[in-house]
Write an enzyme that holds these catalytic residues in place. Structure first.
Site, mmCIF file in Angstrom:
data_model
loop_
_atom_site.group_PDB
_atom_site.id
_atom_site.type_symbol
_atom_site.label_atom_id
_atom_site.label_comp_id
_atom_site.label_asym_id
_atom_site.label_seq_id
_atom_site.Cartn_x
_atom_site.Cartn_y
_atom_site.Cartn_z
ATOM 1 N N ASP A 69 -21.962 -6.471 0.696
ATOM 2 C CA ASP A 69 -20.566 -6.429 1.132
ATOM 3 C C ASP A 69 -19.712 -6.640 -0.110
ATOM 4 O OD1 ASP A 69 -18.017 -6.877 2.077
ATOM 5 O OD2 ASP A 69 -18.646 -8.189 3.727
ATOM 6 N N SER A 152 -8.492 9.729 -6.457
ATOM 7 C CA SER A 152 -7.973 10.964 -5.879
ATOM 8 C C SER A 152 -6.550 11.219 -6.360
ATOM 9 C CB SER A 152 -7.986 10.897 -4.347
ATOM 10 O OG SER A 152 -6.865 10.197 -3.856
ATOM 11 N N TYR A 164 -2.559 3.191 0.225
ATOM 12 C CA TYR A 164 -3.584 4.071 -0.332
ATOM 13 C C TYR A 164 -3.214 4.458 -1.769
ATOM 14 C CZ TYR A 164 -6.696 8.118 -0.841
ATOM 15 O OH TYR A 164 -7.652 9.002 -1.284
ATOM 16 N N LYS A 168 -5.329 3.657 -5.373
ATOM 17 C CA LYS A 168 -5.872 4.694 -6.249
ATOM 18 C C LYS A 168 -5.234 4.641 -7.634
ATOM 19 C CE LYS A 168 -8.734 6.239 -3.256
ATOM 20 N NZ LYS A 168 -10.158 5.872 -3.407
ATOM 21 N N THR A 199 -17.581 15.413 3.578
ATOM 22 C CA THR A 199 -18.267 14.198 3.990
ATOM 23 C C THR A 199 -18.511 14.236 5.491
ATOM 24 O OG1 THR A 199 -16.174 13.066 4.380
ATOM 25 C CG2 THR A 199 -17.131 12.870 2.173
#
Length: 285
Positions: A69, A152, A164, A168, A199
């Site tokens: 984890d 990304s 997000y 990144k 994916t």
């Protein structure tokens, strides 16, 4: 690089991490595969760390499954202590572990989405730092080594909202700054902007609404393409040529002569989604 190359790929039960691990295994590496899924049914999507490791074995590499984890620093430390005991050094670290919270792709402003989206700062941004911290003494044992943060275009353009994007952008800048510290030890560090990937999660999306996503699916990359890029970069005559940079996978593939598993050459989304960041050359210590 040594002949008996060792890699750690975090978050490799499925998705980008699994594809990267499989490609590195097919290149003959010993690959430590980390993730939290012990058995099928333990997650919403198929895939386990042992399943990835077994497929690596079938492709000619050596897969080592490790339940880890990446929000728990003690488990991460134990992972790299095991690598040290068993191999004494590390050639490639791929920081790919990432949590995808519910609501990430919901429409609307960030304050209407779950506050839990901040979990991406933990397993994503922070986990890349912690893994690199514990891996560093093993990486500098090699004559040359490589660290890759998977990232990304969301690090530069608006994509899924500020949580997000911030995560990144952080791993992109982290690669640049870690490269400065690793430079005297000949350890290259890059951030890799992957394209839309085939994916398990995205395939379910493509199959669920084929008419809507047909054009996206046609231009998607397999996760193994990123792994092929990483192997080619690690094998190149001078990986330090790219250190500290944010690289677009499709463009790196063209430069290194790497194709996807079907022989195709993925196209860059630079024109639509923007350029990688250019960081200052100034160094303040």
């Amino acid at each position: 690089m040594t002949e008996n190359r060792v890699a750690v790929v975090t978050g490799a039960s499925r998705g980008a991490g699994k594809g990267i691990a499989l490609a590195l295994g097919a290149a003959g590496m010993t690959v430590y595969v980390t993730g939290r899924t012990r058995a099928e049914g333990g997650a919403d999507l198929p895939g386990t760390v042992s399943g990835t490791a077994e497929e690596i074995d079938a492709r000619g590499g050596t897969g080592v499954p490790v339940i880890c984890d990446h929000s728990d620093d003690a488990q991460v430390r134990a992972l790299f202590e095991r690598v040290e005991r068993e191999h004494g050094a590390l050639d490639v670290l791929v920081n790919n572990a990432f949590t995808i919270p519910d609501g990430l792709t919901d429409k609307g402003p960030f304050w209407e989405k779950p506050l839990a989206l901040q979990s991406m700062f933990d397993v994503g941004m922070r986990s890349a730092y912690v893994a690199s911290y514990y891996a560093a003494p093993l990486l500098i044992e090699r004559d040359t080594a490589l660290v890759v943060n998977t990232s990304s275009f969301g690090g530069r353009c608006y994509m899924h909202g500020p949580a997000y994007g911030a995560g990144k952008a952080a791993v992109d800048k982290m690669a640049h700054d870690m490269a400065e510290d690793f430079r005297p030890h000949n350890v290259a560090v890059i951030s890799l902007w992957m394209g839309l990937l085939k994916t398990e999660r995205n395939r379910a999306l493509f199959d669920g609404v084929p008419d809507r996503y047909e054009s996206f699916a046609a231009g998607a990359e397999t996760p193994e393409f990123s792994g092929r890029l990483i192997d080619a970069l690690a094998r190149s005559a001078d990986p330090m040529k790219w250190t500290g940079q944010v690289l677009i996978g499709a463009e790196l593939g063209a430069e290194l002569g790497v194709t996807d598993i079907d022989g195709s050459r993925p196209r860059s989304h630079r024109g639509m989604l923007g350029d990688p960041p250019t960081f200052s050359a100034a160094v303040v210590k």
